[in-house]
Design an enzyme around this catalytic site. Structure first.
Site, PDB file in Angstrom:
ATOM      1  N   GLU A 113       0.740  -1.158   0.096  1.00 26.81           N
ATOM      2  CA  GLU A 113       0.086  -0.025  -0.240  1.00 26.81           C
ATOM      3  C   GLU A 113       0.887   1.124  -0.147  1.00 26.81           C
ATOM      4  OE1 GLU A 113      -2.812  -0.025   3.344  1.00 26.81           O
ATOM      5  OE2 GLU A 113      -3.103  -2.020   2.952  1.00 26.81           O
ATOM      6  N   LYS A 115       2.135   4.686   1.607  1.00 26.22           N
ATOM      7  CA  LYS A 115       2.280   5.077   3.162  1.00 26.22           C
ATOM      8  C   LYS A 115       2.009   6.754   2.774  1.00 26.22           C
ATOM      9  CE  LYS A 115       5.368   5.339   7.049  1.00 26.22           C
ATOM     10  NZ  LYS A 115       4.701   6.519   7.532  1.00 26.22           N
ATOM     11  N   ASP A 117       1.206  10.675   3.857  1.00 26.14           N
ATOM     12  CA  ASP A 117       1.844  11.486   4.891  1.00 26.14           C
ATOM     13  C   ASP A 117       0.855  12.507   5.233  1.00 26.14           C
ATOM     14  OD1 ASP A 117       4.000  12.464   6.163  1.00 26.14           O
ATOM     15  OD2 ASP A 117       4.958  13.411   4.382  1.00 26.14           O
ATOM     16  N   TYR A 225      -7.205   2.543   6.041  1.00 23.17           N
ATOM     17  CA  TYR A 225      -6.207   1.493   5.498  1.00 23.17           C
ATOM     18  C   TYR A 225      -6.373   0.327   6.687  1.00 23.17           C
ATOM     19  CZ  TYR A 225      -3.349   4.659   8.216  1.00 23.17           C
ATOM     20  OH  TYR A 225      -2.792   5.450   9.307  1.00 23.17           O
ATOM     21  N   LYS A 316      10.624   3.552   3.621  1.00 26.76           N
ATOM     22  CA  LYS A 316      10.702   4.794   3.291  1.00 26.76           C
ATOM     23  C   LYS A 316      11.278   5.410   2.223  1.00 26.76           C
ATOM     24  CE  LYS A 316       9.910   7.178   7.178  1.00 26.76           C
ATOM     25  NZ  LYS A 316       8.836   8.376   7.603  1.00 26.76           N
ATOM     26  N   CYS A 411      22.807  46.917   3.182  1.00 25.94           N
ATOM     27  CA  CYS A 411      21.684  46.491   2.777  1.00 25.94           C
ATOM     28  C   CYS A 411      21.212  46.476   1.474  1.00 25.94           C
ATOM     29  CB  CYS A 411      20.613  47.124   3.876  1.00 25.94           C
ATOM     30  SG  CYS A 411      18.798  46.969   3.262  1.00 25.94           S
ATOM     31  N   CYS A 414      18.455  49.345   0.968  1.00 26.44           N
ATOM     32  CA  CYS A 414      18.557  50.744   1.391  1.00 26.44           C
ATOM     33  C   CYS A 414      19.820  51.174   1.554  1.00 26.44           C
ATOM     34  CB  CYS A 414      17.753  51.054   2.617  1.00 26.44           C
ATOM     35  SG  CYS A 414      18.491  50.567   4.128  1.00 26.44           S
ATOM     36  N   CYS A 429      19.587  44.699   9.195  1.00 19.60           N
ATOM     37  CA  CYS A 429      19.541  46.171   8.427  1.00 19.60           C
ATOM     38  C   CYS A 429      18.891  47.185   9.725  1.00 19.60           C
ATOM     39  CB  CYS A 429      18.947  46.267   7.249  1.00 19.60           C
ATOM     40  SG  CYS A 429      18.524  48.011   6.697  1.00 19.60           S
ATOM     41  N   CYS A 435      13.844  51.697   5.395  1.00 17.38           N
ATOM     42  CA  CYS A 435      14.140  50.441   4.615  1.00 17.38           C
ATOM     43  C   CYS A 435      12.793  50.074   3.867  1.00 17.38           C
ATOM     44  CB  CYS A 435      15.039  49.541   5.329  1.00 17.38           C
ATOM     45  SG  CYS A 435      15.339  47.859   4.220  1.00 17.38           S
TER      46      CYS A 435
HETATM   47  S1  IVH Z   1      -1.023   0.667   8.976  1.00 18.01           S
HETATM   48  C1  IVH Z   1      -0.362  -0.914  13.211  1.00 18.01           C
HETATM   49  N1  IVH Z   1      -1.329   1.669   6.531  1.00 18.01           N
HETATM   50  O1  IVH Z   1       1.903   5.384   9.246  1.00 18.01           O
HETATM   51  C2  IVH Z   1       0.147  -0.076  12.204  1.00 18.01           C
HETATM   52  N2  IVH Z   1      -0.201   2.871   8.397  1.00 18.01           N
HETATM   53  O2  IVH Z   1       4.494   4.826  10.729  1.00 18.01           O
HETATM   54  C3  IVH Z   1      -0.916   0.264  11.420  1.00 18.01           C
HETATM   55  N3  IVH Z   1       0.400   5.230   7.409  1.00 18.01           N
HETATM   56  O3  IVH Z   1       0.782   5.541  12.513  1.00 18.01           O
HETATM   57  C4  IVH Z   1      -0.674   1.438  10.347  1.00 18.01           C
HETATM   58  N4  IVH Z   1      -0.172   4.954   5.456  1.00 18.01           N
HETATM   59  O4  IVH Z   1      -0.249   6.958  10.447  1.00 18.01           O
HETATM   60  C5  IVH Z   1      -0.963   1.783   7.845  1.00 18.01           C
HETATM   61  N5  IVH Z   1      -1.317   2.500   4.257  1.00 18.01           N
HETATM   62  C6  IVH Z   1      -0.991   2.818   5.672  1.00 18.01           C
HETATM   63  C7  IVH Z   1      -0.468   3.744   6.199  1.00 18.01           C
HETATM   64  C8  IVH Z   1       0.023   3.909   7.421  1.00 18.01           C
HETATM   65  C9  IVH Z   1       0.401   5.863   6.527  1.00 18.01           C
HETATM   66  C10 IVH Z   1       0.577   5.898   8.763  1.00 18.01           C
HETATM   67  C11 IVH Z   1      -0.140   5.685  10.033  1.00 18.01           C
HETATM   68  C12 IVH Z   1       0.925   5.048  10.987  1.00 18.01           C
HETATM   69  C13 IVH Z   1       2.344   5.333  10.748  1.00 18.01           C
HETATM   70  C14 IVH Z   1       3.400   4.284  10.986  1.00 18.01           C
END
Ligand code: IVH
Length: 674
Positions: A113, A115, A117, A225, A316, A411, A414, A429, A435
Site C-alpha cells: 500500500e 504510506k 503522509d 487503511y 520509506k 543592505c 537601502c 539592516c 528601508c
Molecule cells: S497501517 C499497526 N497503513 O504510518 C499499524 N499506516 O508509521 C497500522 N500510515 O501511524 C498502520 N499510510 O499514520 C498503515 N497504508 C498505511 C499507512 C499507514 C500511512 C501511517 C500511520 C501510522 C504510521 C506508521
C-alpha cells in the site's frame, strides 16, 4: 406540505445527496452537475429550516461545521494505535520477509500500500453511524476531534446499506491534497500570515482547530487503511478494505495501483520502484510504501512487538536529491530587518516541482557549506516546501573559484551598513523606518489577522499605498481619507469603504494584540500577552527598566533589550502617540484585568436570585475567569446553586432533590479568593 410529506422528502433528498457525495468524494466520479447538486442541496436546506425536527444527522448540510471545541477531550484507544517499523533499503525488506517465514509455514501473501503522509485517525462506528474520531496522540490515548472530522466529505456519517458489524473501528490518514494545500497557503500569503511548511503540518493544524466551520472550508480528505473490531468475519486485510469500500469509505483503489496483492518479493520491489517515481504525479504526499501480511490468521500468529506489528513494515522513500548550478546569491530583507541569503538555482525538476531557489539561512551556513556562485550544489526536498542545499559537489568546482563567498555588508534595499550582534546568526539592516521592505513588512504584519485583523487591506494595497507616498508607517493608515484612496488604481467606492471601516473597527482590538501588532522584534503573540498582563498599559511598559522587564516570567535579555531599544527611538514614540490619539487600545480593559485561574475547574454553577456585592453578569464573568462553567438550569451535572435573594423556588426544589450544594454570595467569594 404536510409534516409527513416534509419528513419523507427530507429523507429522500438526504439519501440521494449522500449518494452523490460518495460518488464525488470517494469514487471521484459524478453523475450530476455541480449546479444540479447545489439546487438539490438548497431544496433540502430550505426544507430543513422549515422542519428542523426532521433533520438527519447524516444530512450533507451538517458538514459545514460550526461547533467550537475549546479543549479536545482525551480518549483512550480501544486498540492501541501502534506505529510501523521503518526500513530504508531492499535488503531490509528481504530481512522482513525472512523473519516472517521463520514463524509462518506455507505461503504468505502480502499487500503493498501507499504510506500516506498525513495525520493518523481512528474512526469508531456504532450501528452504522460515526460515533467518534480520535487522533493517535501517544498511541494509548488521543484527542477527540469528532466535530472537525464530521466536516470531511469523504468520511461517511452514516454507512451505506449493507451488513456491517454493530461496532468497529476503522483507521486511516487525514491529509490535505497538494491542490488544497497550495490554495490554503496562497490565501495565507495574501493575508500576510505565516505559511504552512507542508501539507502534513497543514492537515494536522487544521484538524486541531477550535472552529469546525473553518475546518469545513479547508478541504481535508481521508484514506482508510485498517479495520479493527471484536468479531470481524473477514479472513484477509484486503477483503476487509474492499468491503469497507462498499460501506462508503474511501479506501485505496486497486485500479490506480494504490494497493496491490503481492505474492513475492519481486512484486513488492516492483510496487516500490513504481511509486518511487510515480509519486510525483499524485495530488497528495506519500513518504513510502507499507507492506502487510494479508491473512488475519497469519497476522495473529506473528503478533506485535512493544511498538509495532510484526506483520507489517514501512519502506520509506529516500528524500529526492538532484544537483544543479548555483547561479547567484541574493539577499532578502524581512520585516524586522533580518537578512536571509537566498540561493538562485538553475531551474531543476525535483519531486514533481521545478525548484529555482533555496534558503541559505545565514552567514554561518554559507561558511559551513563553503558554497560559492558557480558551484554545482546538491538540493534535497524533504518534508518542507523550501528545498534544502545539502552541500557542494567539490569535484565540479571551477579552478577559477578562488575565494569563499563574502556576506554583503550593506543592505541590498537601502544601502545601510548591516549589523550582526554578538552571538546572533542573523545580519540585520538597522534602518527600521527607512528601508522599504521593512516599512511594508511592518505594515503587513500590523494589519494581519492575528494582529489588528484589518479587513480590506492586503499586501497589494499596501504596496500601492506605500508607492503613492500615502502611507509610510502604521500610524499613517489612520490618516487615510476616502478621496485619497479613490485615486489609487482599481480602487472602487466599495473597497474604500471596506478599508475605512476595517480601520475604524480595529479600535476595539485588545491591548495585547495592539502590542503584538507594533512588530517589536522578539515580541510575538505570547510575549505580547505576557507583557500586557504584567504591565497592564503601554505607559507602564514604556517606563519599565531592564530589571523590571526581565523580572517578568519568560522575558529574557534579548526581549528586554529589544523593547528598550524600540522605546528609545523617538520615531517609534511618535507612532505610538499618534495611534493612541486615534483611539487604539493601549491598556487592558477591565475584564482582562481579572487574572484567569483554575480554581473552579470542572465545576458547574447555576446562578439564581438577586445579589448584594455583584450583579449576575459579574458573577458569570467571575465563574468563567476561574475556569468554572455557568449554566441556566439545575441538573444532576450541576455542582453548585449560587443562590441570592428571591431565588426561583423551582430551582431551589430541584437542587434540593438532586442534592446539589447551595451556596450564597459570600461562600462563593471565598471559593475564588482562597
Ligand atoms: S497501517 C499497526 N497503513 O504510518 C499499524 N499506516 O508509521 C497500522 N500510515 O501511524 C498502520 N499510510 O499514520 C498503515 N497504508 C498505511 C499507512 C499507514 C500511512 C501511517 C500511520 C501510522 C504510521 C506508521
Amino acid at each position: 406540505m404536510t409534516n409527513d410529506q416534509a419528513k419523507q422528502k427530507i429523507e429522500e433528498l438526504t439519501l440521494e445527496l449522500q449518494e452523490h457525495n460518495y460518488n464525488y468524494y470517494v469514487l471521484n466520479t459524478s453523475l450530476i452537475s455541480d449546479y444540479d447538486f447545489d439546487v438539490m442541496l438548497e431544496e433540502l436546506s430550505n426544507l430543513e429550516q422549515q422542519f428542523p425536527q426532521y433533520i438527519l444527522p447524516e444530512s450533507p448540510t451538517q458538514r459545514v461545521g460550526g461547533e467550537i471545541t475549546k479543549k479536545f477531550k482525551a480518549v483512550k484507544h480501544k486498540y492501541p494505535m501502534l506505529s510501523l517499523s521503518n526500513s530504508y533499503s531492499m535488503e531490509e525488506i528481504v530481512d522482513f520477509d525472512n523473519r516472517i517465514k521463520k514463524t509462518i509455514d506455507g505461503e504468505i501473501e502480502y499487500v503493498s500500500e501507499l504510506k500516506y503522509d498525513g495525520v493518523a485517525i481512528g474512526l469508531t462506528y456504532i450501528n452504522g453511524r460515526l460515533e467518534r474520531a480520535v487522533t493517535r496522540g501517544d498511541g494509548i490515548q488521543g484527542d477527540d476531534v469528532t466535530a472537525n472530522v464530521k466536516t470531511i466529505r469523504s468520511i461517511p456519517l452514516k454507512l451505506k446499506e449493507g451488513t456491517y458489524p454493530q461496532e468497529f473501528e476503522i483507521r486511516g490518514e487525514i491529509f490535505l491534497s497538494s491542490t488544497a494545500f497550495q490554495k490554503l497557503n496562497d490565501e495565507k500569503a495574501k493575508n500576510g500570515e505565516p505559511l504552512f511548511a507542508n501539507p502534513r503540518n497543514a492537515a494536522s493544524g487544521t484538524l486541531k482547530m477550535q472552529d469546525s466551520s473553518i475546518v469545513a472550508k479547508r478541504g481535508l480528505d481521508c484514506f482508510l487503511y485498517n479495520l479493527s473490531g471484536d468479531n470481524l468475519s473477514f479472513l484477509t486485510h484486503y477483503e476487509s478494505l474492499m468491503q469497507a469500500k462498499q460501506w462508503g469509505f474511501k479506501v485505496p483503489n486497486p485500479e490506480k495501483n494504490y494497493i496491490k496483492k503481492c505474492n513475492n518479493l519481486e512484486d513488492i520491489f516492483h510496487f516500490i520502484d513504481y511509486w518511487n517515481t510515480e509519486r510525483n504525479n499524485l495530488d497528495f504526499d506519500i513518504d513510502g510504501v507499507v507492506l502487510k501480511a494479508n491473512s488475519f490468521i497469519q497476522q495473529r500468529q506473528l503478533g506485535f512487538t512493544a511498538k509495532s506489528p510484526r506483520w507489517a513494515v514501512a519502506y520509506k522513500f529516500k528524500p529526492q536529491q538532484v544537483s544543479t548550478l548555483l547561479e547567484s546569491i541574493t539577499y532578502q530583507v524581512g520585516r524586522t530587518g533580518a537578512i536571509t541569503p537566498v540561493a538562485n538555482l538553475k531551474p531543476v525538476l525535483l519531486a514533481g516541482t521545478v525548484v529555482k531557489r533555496a534558503s541559505l539561512h545565514n552567514a554561518d551556513q554559507i561558511e559551513k557549506l563553503d558554497v560559492r556562485v558557480g558551484d554545482t550544489v546538491f538540493v534535497e526536498k524533504g518534508g518542507e516546501i523550501i528545498p534544502k542545499i545539502l552541500g557542494v559537489d567539490f569535484s565540479k568546482r571551477k579552478d577559477y573559484s578562488l575565494f569563499p563567498t563574502e556576506f554583503i555588508e550593506k543592505c541590498p534595499e537601502c544601502n545601510t551598513s548591516l549589523v550582526r550582534k554578538e552571538g546572533e546568526a542573523q545580519h540585520y539592516c538597522p534602518n527600521e523606518t527607512g528601508c522599504p521592505p521593512q516599512i511594508k513588512g511592518k505594515i503587513e504584519h500590523f494589519i494581519s489577522r492575528k494582529a489588528m485583523n484589518i479587513e480590506g487591506l492586503g499586501a497589494e494595497t499596501i504596496e500601492m499605498l506605500y508607492k503613492s507616498g500615502l502611507v509610510n508607517n502604521i500610524a499613517d493608515l489612520y490618516e487615510l481619507k476616502k478621496e485619497q484612496l479613490l485615486t489609487l488604481e482599481r480602487m472602487a467606492e466599495k473597497s474604500v469603504q471596506n478599508i475605512l471601516e476595517g480601520l475604524e473597527a480595529s479600535n476595539s482590538i485588545p491591548f495585547e494584540r495592539v502590542l503584538f501588532a507594533l512588530g517589536i522584534r522578539f515580541v510575538g503573540e505570547t510575549v505580547a500577552k505576557k507583557l500586557a498582563r504584567h504591565f497592564q498599559n503601554m505607559k507602564n511598559l514604556m517606563q519599565a527598566t531592564y530589571e523590571q522587564l526581565i523580572a517578568v516570567e519568560e522575558i529574557g535579555e534579548a526581549i528586554a533589550n529589544s523593547l528598550l531599544s524600540h522605546f528609545s527611538d523617538k520615531r517609534n514614540l511618535e507612532i505610538i502617540s499618534r495611534l493612541k490619539s486615534k483611539g487604539l487600545k493601549f491598556e487592558l480593559q477591565e475584564e482582562e484585568l481579572i487574572e484567569k485561574t483554575k480554581k473552579l475547574e470542572g465545576l458547574t454553577f447555576v446562578i439564581s436570585g438577586v445579589f448584594n456585592k455583584f450583579s449576575r453578569d459579574q458573577l458569570k464573568v467571575l465563574i468563567e475567569t476561574n475556569s468554572g462553567k455557568n449554566v441556566g438550569s439545575v441538573s444532576s451535572k450541576t455542582n453548585f446553586l449560587l443562590a441570592g435573594e428571591n431565588l426561583g423556588p423551582a430551582k431551589l426544589e430541584k437542587a434540593q432533590k438532586l442534592g446539589v450544594k447551595i451556596i450564597n454570595e459570600d461562600e462563593f467569594i471565598l471559593m475564588i479568593t482562597n
